[in-house]
Design an enzyme around this catalytic site. Structure first.
Site, PDB file in Angstrom:
ATOM      1  N   ASP A 196     -37.115   3.249  -9.830  1.00  0.00           N
ATOM      2  CA  ASP A 196     -36.952   4.523  -9.464  1.00  0.00           C
ATOM      3  C   ASP A 196     -38.072   5.098  -8.666  1.00  0.00           C
ATOM      4  O   ASP A 196     -38.939   5.513  -9.300  1.00  0.00           O
ATOM      5  CB  ASP A 196     -36.125   5.243 -10.611  1.00  0.00           C
ATOM      6  CG  ASP A 196     -35.619   6.545  -9.958  1.00  0.00           C
ATOM      7  OD1 ASP A 196     -35.867   6.861  -8.557  1.00  0.00           O
ATOM      8  OD2 ASP A 196     -35.447   7.503 -10.619  1.00  0.00           O
ATOM      9  N   HIS A 233     -37.000   6.863  -1.394  1.00  0.00           N
ATOM     10  CA  HIS A 233     -37.973   7.606  -1.802  1.00  0.00           C
ATOM     11  C   HIS A 233     -39.441   7.078  -2.459  1.00  0.00           C
ATOM     12  O   HIS A 233     -39.114   6.028  -3.282  1.00  0.00           O
ATOM     13  CB  HIS A 233     -37.602   8.897  -2.705  1.00  0.00           C
ATOM     14  CG  HIS A 233     -37.404   8.571  -4.206  1.00  0.00           C
ATOM     15  ND1 HIS A 233     -38.166   8.538  -5.199  1.00  0.00           N
ATOM     16  CD2 HIS A 233     -36.239   8.217  -4.852  1.00  0.00           C
ATOM     17  CE1 HIS A 233     -37.299   8.289  -6.135  1.00  0.00           C
ATOM     18  NE2 HIS A 233     -36.173   8.103  -5.866  1.00  0.00           N
ATOM     19  N   HIS A 262     -36.816   7.026 -15.500  1.00  0.00           N
ATOM     20  CA  HIS A 262     -37.553   8.235 -15.668  1.00  0.00           C
ATOM     21  C   HIS A 262     -38.830   8.129 -16.887  1.00  0.00           C
ATOM     22  O   HIS A 262     -39.008   9.249 -17.555  1.00  0.00           O
ATOM     23  CB  HIS A 262     -36.852   9.676 -15.366  1.00  0.00           C
ATOM     24  CG  HIS A 262     -36.248   9.777 -14.173  1.00  0.00           C
ATOM     25  ND1 HIS A 262     -35.734  11.121 -13.855  1.00  0.00           N
ATOM     26  CD2 HIS A 262     -36.337   9.252 -13.075  1.00  0.00           C
ATOM     27  CE1 HIS A 262     -35.530  11.119 -12.581  1.00  0.00           C
ATOM     28  NE2 HIS A 262     -35.944  10.001 -12.145  1.00  0.00           N
ATOM     29  N   GLU A 267     -38.659  13.363  -3.656  1.00  0.00           N
ATOM     30  CA  GLU A 267     -37.163  13.344  -4.127  1.00  0.00           C
ATOM     31  C   GLU A 267     -36.674  13.712  -5.431  1.00  0.00           C
ATOM     32  O   GLU A 267     -35.728  14.519  -5.615  1.00  0.00           O
ATOM     33  CB  GLU A 267     -36.716  11.875  -3.949  1.00  0.00           C
ATOM     34  CG  GLU A 267     -35.367  11.742  -3.927  1.00  0.00           C
ATOM     35  CD  GLU A 267     -34.608  11.412  -5.264  1.00  0.00           C
ATOM     36  OE1 GLU A 267     -33.573  11.250  -5.266  1.00  0.00           O
ATOM     37  OE2 GLU A 267     -35.568  11.538  -6.226  1.00  0.00           O
ATOM     38  N   GLU A 268     -37.947  13.506  -6.230  1.00  0.00           N
ATOM     39  CA  GLU A 268     -37.345  13.878  -7.595  1.00  0.00           C
ATOM     40  C   GLU A 268     -37.755  15.413  -7.886  1.00  0.00           C
ATOM     41  O   GLU A 268     -37.399  15.625  -9.033  1.00  0.00           O
ATOM     42  CB  GLU A 268     -38.720  12.997  -8.558  1.00  0.00           C
ATOM     43  CG  GLU A 268     -38.494  11.610  -8.467  1.00  0.00           C
ATOM     44  CD  GLU A 268     -37.159  10.928  -9.195  1.00  0.00           C
ATOM     45  OE1 GLU A 268     -36.445  11.703  -9.566  1.00  0.00           O
ATOM     46  OE2 GLU A 268     -37.130   9.830  -9.202  1.00  0.00           O
ATOM     47  N   ASP A 301     -31.898   3.934  -3.267  1.00  0.00           N
ATOM     48  CA  ASP A 301     -32.650   4.455  -4.603  1.00  0.00           C
ATOM     49  C   ASP A 301     -32.174   3.669  -5.712  1.00  0.00           C
ATOM     50  O   ASP A 301     -31.182   4.239  -6.086  1.00  0.00           O
ATOM     51  CB  ASP A 301     -32.120   6.057  -4.204  1.00  0.00           C
ATOM     52  CG  ASP A 301     -32.889   6.867  -5.412  1.00  0.00           C
ATOM     53  OD1 ASP A 301     -33.754   6.008  -6.017  1.00  0.00           O
ATOM     54  OD2 ASP A 301     -32.779   7.869  -5.616  1.00  0.00           O
TER      55      ASP A 301
HETATM   56 ZN   LIG Z   1     -34.554   7.925  -7.355  1.00  0.00          ZN
END
Ligand SMILES: [Zn+2]
Length: 564
Positions: A328, A316, A489, A360-361, A391
């Site tokens: 990520d 992603h 994140h 995707e998130e 990922d």
């Molecule tokens: Zn991811």
């Protein structure tokens, strides 16, 4: 050019070189002139394919043509020279494609994504300038190769982002917005709501114009927020009924919610004590954006190869709003993109389809959109022999995780063929004398839509917010008791967050799987649509089980969080 052709008699299988300006990829140089003289065809022992390599005529060929890779110079130049000389591209081969993988290219690509994030408010969240620039970078890079049919696939989804500030009697309390909350700012008395605030009748009349204080439990957060609004509350604070902070989602946008924030059970206990003793004043400020945004998947399929027996692979391209997302999933994006570049020097038997998914998130939205765009046709679905997902492949405190396609470790088997993909990755790591471990095949990343359509899937994962165990630290090094990715994140998911050893080796693993399946599906079961439908239904049943953790793609908080 024609002089070169004489080096390759017809029996070698080479297409005679012709004057073809479009195949010239670099300026004619004296190095290339001298290289031509030394160029000899090598008979590859296993594949019986003649390839062009510039070994000295007397040297014995090894698996990729010369006594050692060094003797031939950088492999890319060999392949580029082959193209420059007008020679048919060699068939891709795992060990050769792997030789292309290097840290410099991965670093350049990662830096590019970081620069894009920094020029766009620090992130690459879907529908933002940072994501659009990421998509353009990928699209333009692939188009330039003149090797793929490339397209952008637009889709529109609701974007939501925001932050909350909460003070109780003038003291700041940590709080989080519930996804899809409207914005708002209010200072008013806090009113404890009896029961669980799931229905209007739970709310006392005095809550009107004030802030409702409600426990988590029994019904979705959305029901509580809607009931509080209907009772006239100016905002709702929902507190956790288990230890820890409360991060959740209202589940759907654009309803008549009160501004909604969550706090931890621990903080709530202190507030409840105060409320029992007398009046409490709260100040809630929610800044939130909830809006439809258009964004893009990028799809690139080799022009060559069998388009009815396609290898699909993807990752992603969006980050969370909190940071630039360089591990990520910048790592998957850049790993895949570089393999796409390297592959362009070769010929494939089976077409390879590179998929770069947006959003995707926010719940695997791009990959679901893509799968829906093809699953109206069983013919289109049947063309995809397997899907590989990458990922997070460069986590700082990494493990070498392989999705557990055979269900041996987590009892969640993928569609038939997923076991073979897992085995192939295991063999890859074994061949590098490197340990690997199974990683839960839970449907929490972009492969979910593929397994729900019965497509054999697999992939690699170096870990997110879960803590590394003692056993894993023994196997892989790193630190036990620390998250695989402490910056998961977060704003700290920058280029400094990457582990280069893992990044390089996993990108070689991508190269290996691409080369292997681009040459042959030998050993894979033929596509059986009935079996695929059955496997897909099984995956969907499982999906329902994890629905309450939606957006929870790395088995951790992601995007929205819990619904209830
Ligand atoms: Zn991811």
């Amino acid at each position: 050019m024609s002089k070169v052709a004489s080096f390759f008699p017809a029996t070698t299988g080479f297409v005679p070189a012709q004057e073809n300006k479009t195949r010239i990829t670099g300026p004619r140089s004296t190095t290339m002139e001298s290289a031509k003289i030394a160029l000899i065809p090598c008979l590859l022992p296993e594949k019986q394919v003649h390839e062009p390599f510039d070994c000295a005529p007397s040297t014995k060929c090894n698996s990729w043509g010369c006594p050692s890779p060094q003797a031939a110079g950088p492999p890319r130049e060999v392949a580029i020279r082959g193209a420059w000389l007008g020679i048919k591209k060699p068939l891709v081969q795992s060990d050769v494609l792997q030789l292309f993988v290097n840290k410099k290219d991965l670093r350049e690509g990662s830096q590019k994504l970081l620069d894009i994030a920094r020029a766009n408010g620090g992130n690459r969240a879907f529908g933002s300038g940072g994501h659009n620039a990421t998509v353009d970078y990928i699209y333009n890079t692939l188009v330039k190769l003149n090797y793929y049919n490339v397209k952008k696939q637009p889709f529109t989804e609701v974007f939501s982002q925001g932050n909350a500030t909460l003070s109780i009697d003038g003291v700041r309390v940590a709080s989080e917005i519930l996804t899809y909350t409207p914005g708002g700012s209010v200072e008013a008395p806090l009113v404890a709501v009896p029961n669980l605030g799931c229905v209007l009748a739970d709310y006392p009349a005095e809550v009107a114009g004030k802030i409702a204080f409600v426990s988590r439990g029994t019904c979705p957060f959305a029901d509580k927020s809607l009931a509080a609004k209907a009772a006239g509350a100016s905002a709702i604070v929902i507190y956790n009924n288990v230890a820890g902070a409360l991060s959740g989602t209202l589940g759907a946008p654009f309803k008549d919610y009160a501004p909604s924030v969550g706090i931890s059970q621990e903080d709530a206990a202190a507030v409840l004590t105060k409320l029992a003793a007398g009046a409490v004043t709260a100040s809630v400020k929610v800044d939130a954006i909830v809006e439809p945004r258009t964004n893009y998947n990028v799809i690139a399929e080799t022009k060559g190869g069998d388009h009815n027996n396609v290898l699909a692979l993807g990752g992603h391209t969006d980050s969370v709003a909190a940071g630039p997302g360089i591990n990520d999933d910048g790592s998957g994006t850049i790993g895949i993109l570089n393999v796409a570049k390297y592959l362009s020097h070769f010929r494939v038997n089976n077409a390879v389809r590179f998929l770069f998914f947006g959003a995707e998130e926010f719940g695997l939205l791009g990959s679901y959109h893509y799968v829906k765009s093809i699953n109206g046709s069983e013919t289109e679905l049947a063309k995809i022999r397997a899907y590989l997902n990458f990922d997070m492949i460069a986590s700082p405190n990494y493990i070498y995780g392989i999705y557990d396609g055979d269900g041996s470790a987590f009892n969640l088997t993928g569609p038939e063929g997923s076991d073979l993909i897992e085995k192939d990755f295991e063999n890859f790591f074994k061949s590098k004398r490197t340990p690997s471990v199974p990683s839960e095949f839970s449907g929490r990343s972009d492969y979910a839509g593929f397994i729900q359509n019965g497509i054999p899937s697999g992939g690699l994962f170096t870990g997110a917010e879960v803590l590394k165990t003692e056993e894993e630290a023994k196997l892989f090094g790193g630190t036990a008791g620390v998250a695989y990715d402490v910056n998961y994140h977060k704003a700290g998911d920058t280029i400094e967050n990457l582990n280069w050893e893992a990044f390089v080796l996993n990108t070689k693993a991508i190269a290996h799987s691409v080369a292997k399946y681009a040459v042959s599906w030998k050993g894979f079961p033929a596509v059986n649509l009935a079996k695929r439908r059955y496997a897909g239904d099984k995956a969907k049943v499982f999906k329902r089980e994890i629905e309450t953790h939606q957006h929870d793609h790395h088995s951790g908080p992601c995007g929205g969080g819990a619904l209830i």
